[in-house]
Structures are given as C-alpha cells and as structure tokens.
Design a protein around this motif. Structure first.
Motif, PDB file in Angstrom:
ATOM      1  N   ASN A   3     117.521  75.356  -3.322  1.00 41.13           N
ATOM      2  CA  ASN A   3     117.762  74.190  -2.370  1.00 41.13           C
ATOM      3  C   ASN A   3     116.835  73.962  -1.259  1.00 41.13           C
ATOM      4  N   LEU A   4     116.151  74.951  -0.945  1.00 37.81           N
ATOM      5  CA  LEU A   4     115.055  75.084  -0.079  1.00 37.81           C
ATOM      6  C   LEU A   4     113.933  73.836  -0.519  1.00 37.81           C
ATOM      7  N   VAL A  41     113.302  66.027  -5.506  1.00 42.50           N
ATOM      8  CA  VAL A  41     113.805  67.365  -5.164  1.00 42.50           C
ATOM      9  C   VAL A  41     114.510  67.832  -6.340  1.00 42.50           C
ATOM     10  N   GLY A  42     115.462  67.026  -6.730  1.00 40.53           N
ATOM     11  CA  GLY A  42     116.266  67.474  -8.243  1.00 40.53           C
ATOM     12  C   GLY A  42     115.442  67.918  -9.118  1.00 40.53           C
ATOM     13  N   ASP A  67     123.724  66.358  -8.345  1.00 44.70           N
ATOM     14  CA  ASP A  67     123.683  65.893  -7.088  1.00 44.70           C
ATOM     15  C   ASP A  67     122.723  65.159  -6.318  1.00 44.70           C
ATOM     16  N   TYR A  68     121.557  65.799  -6.986  1.00 49.25           N
ATOM     17  CA  TYR A  68     120.401  64.975  -6.228  1.00 49.25           C
ATOM     18  C   TYR A  68     119.904  63.843  -7.227  1.00 49.25           C
ATOM     19  N   PRO A  91     132.264  61.936 -11.063  1.00 49.17           N
ATOM     20  CA  PRO A  91     133.311  61.099 -10.021  1.00 49.17           C
ATOM     21  C   PRO A  91     132.792  61.284  -8.611  1.00 49.17           C
ATOM     22  N   ASN A  92     132.585  62.416  -8.257  1.00 47.99           N
ATOM     23  CA  ASN A  92     132.309  62.458  -6.895  1.00 47.99           C
ATOM     24  C   ASN A  92     131.128  61.762  -6.344  1.00 47.99           C
ATOM     25  N   SER A  93     129.989  61.794  -7.004  1.00 45.80           N
ATOM     26  CA  SER A  93     128.945  61.013  -6.738  1.00 45.80           C
ATOM     27  C   SER A  93     129.363  59.476  -7.131  1.00 45.80           C
ATOM     28  N   LEU A  94     129.916  59.094  -8.121  1.00 41.36           N
ATOM     29  CA  LEU A  94     130.289  57.380  -8.086  1.00 41.36           C
ATOM     30  C   LEU A  94     131.230  57.046  -6.799  1.00 41.36           C
ATOM     31  N   ALA A  95     132.178  57.909  -6.649  1.00 44.46           N
ATOM     32  CA  ALA A  95     133.157  57.720  -5.556  1.00 44.46           C
ATOM     33  C   ALA A  95     132.146  57.448  -4.123  1.00 44.46           C
ATOM     34  N   ASN A  96     131.394  58.084  -3.698  1.00 50.85           N
ATOM     35  CA  ASN A  96     130.392  58.172  -2.510  1.00 50.85           C
ATOM     36  C   ASN A  96     129.615  56.700  -2.833  1.00 50.85           C
ATOM     37  N   TYR A  97     129.119  56.582  -3.925  1.00 54.11           N
ATOM     38  CA  TYR A  97     128.199  55.363  -4.094  1.00 54.11           C
ATOM     39  C   TYR A  97     128.914  54.016  -4.070  1.00 54.11           C
TER      40      TYR A  97
END
Length: 273
Positions: free
Chosen positions: A57-58, A97-98, A140-141, A198-204
């Motif tokens: 992740n650096l 980055v991803g 996540d990226y 679902p986490n990424s969609l919820a944030n969006y």
C-alpha cells in the motif's frame, strides 16, 4: 461555521470510538477461533499477509492525505468546480495505484514460500490465500475508495465510520460463524473481497446523497497538482518510516523464525495495542 465544526467533531469522535471498539473486539475473537480451531500457523499467515499488503500500500505514496489537505481550502470557499476536479483526479490516481498494487502483489507471489518459512500448513495453497487478500485490497482502489476523500474534506468522517462499523459487524459475524462451524480458512478469506463490494457501494451512494453537487469532472490546475505532489513527497517519508517500523518485523519473524513465532509475537503486540 464554528457550531458546525464542533458538531462534526462530536459525531466523528463518537463514531470513531464505536468503530474502534468493533475493530478491536472482532479481530480478537477471530484470532482466538483461528488458533483454537485450525491452528497457530494460520494465525501467523493472517499477520504475514496483512503485513505484506500494508507494505504494498506504500504505492499510495500518501496521495489520500495530500489531496484531502488540498481540498480543505476549496471546501471552505465552496469552490465546487475545484473539488470536482480534485475528486476526478483522485479517482484516476486511485485506480492506477490499484493496478500497481496488483502488479506488485503478483511479483511477490513467487517468494511466498520463502516468506512463510518452513511452517506452512501442508494443505495450504499460499497463492490462492494471498490472492484473495490481494483482491480485497485492489478492489478498494478500483471501485469507489476515492469517495472517502469527500467525507474527510467536509469533516464528515462519521458517515464513513458508520458504514465501516456496519460492514465489520456483518463481516466479523460471518467470519466467526464460518470458522466456528466449518473450520474452513478459504471460506473465511472469500468474505474479504466479497465485503468490499457493498462497503464501496454504500460509501459511493452516501457521498452522492450528502453531496449531490460533487461529481468526477474536470482536472486540477497545474499549480494545484504541484501542491499535491509537493505534499506527497513530504508525506511519503513519514509513511515509509511508519510502515517499515510496524510491518517489516512481521515479515522477518515469519521468514526466519516461522509462523508460530509470528503468531505468538502478534498476539502480545495486539493486546498491547
């Protein structure tokens, strides 16, 4: 304005404490079940893979913090065009980055047997296991991870923390049930990339609902990009030092002393943390 900042601080602190409690208790229970049900070596694998991916992740280079810092002025001035341009730029950077992390992770895979050492569980496919960890990180990226910058810039971390708290309550409950009932480490790992969606969609959708005026469009000016790159260079040294300090020891312990020693070390370190 001062009242709004105070209110945001209270909300962020409250949900930060709730999230922190969930993030401490859940992994502790899971770690205990892994050790009891499928063995100390698997607990060591958990720690090792997390450490490797934290090192990878650096590739982020501190872009997240740099961009959020640059966005504060635009938020204060309600310059929506500048915010939209920075978010669009951040989305492109995050997806690059991803892809870089994916490439670096694939390059690491041939060295997994050496990093794991001599205590690898005989029935463990290290490449599949690490691949699932890697997939979760990359998702996540490449999905909607960039929208977290919006919550940070507007000082509404509580929104993101609420979503993450719900996500981890569901994820940890599912993982605990899988480990306790089926004692299957692969099924446990599959939940990592699955819960990213679902986490990424919820944030969006939360960002879209709270800030409908923010869209990914335009590009930052050359001066703004120089400001971001300058902060990236400044933050990278700090990020590099902190990451090496916390994660290199786990990789070295695994390679030279074995997964069991790593698991024992991490158990004590976890309690101290």
């Amino acid at each position: 304005m001062e009242l709004a900042r105070t209110k945001n601080t209270v909300r962020n602190t409250t949900w930060g404490a709730i999230y922190r409690l969930v993030a401490l208790v859940g992994p502790f229970v899971i770690k205990t079940i892994i050790i009891k049900k499928i063995g100390m070596a698997y607990s060591g694998l958990n720690t090792l893979f997390n450490s490797i991916l934290t090192m990878l992740n650096l590739a982020n280079l501190g872009f997240s913090a740099s961009l959020v810092y640059t966005m504060y002025e635009a938020v204060a001035k309600e310059d929506n065009a500048a915010i939209c341009a920075m978010i669009n730029f951040f989305r492109k950077v995050y997806r690059i980055v991803g892809v870089v992390i994916l490439g670096l992770g694939i390059c690491v895979m041939p060295f997994l047997p050496q990093l794991v050492g001599s205590e690898a569980p005989p029935d463990a496919n290290l490449y599949v296991m690490f691949g699932l960890y890697l997939l979760a990180t990359v998702m996540d990226y490449v999905l909607f991870g960039y929208v977290n910058a919006i919550f940070s810039a507007y000082q509404r971390e509580d929104t993101r923390l609420k979503i993450m708290t719900v996500r981890y309550v569901v994820q940890y409950s599912l993982q605990i049930a899988i480990l306790a009932i089926f004692e299957n480490y692969y099924a446990y790992l599959v939940t990592l990339p699955l819960m990213e969606i679902p986490n990424s969609l919820a944030n969006y959708y939360a960002a879209k609902k709270q800030y409908p005026q923010i869209h990914c469009q335009g590009m930052p000016s050359a001066e703004m990009k120089r400001s971001i790159y300058h902060r990236v260079r400044t933050l990278f040294g700090h990020t590099l030092g902190n990451t090496l300090l916390v994660n290199v020891d786990s990789i070295l312990i695994s390679a030279f002393l074995g997964l069991t020693a790593l698991a024992i070390y991490q158990n004590y370190y976890f309690i101290l943390s």
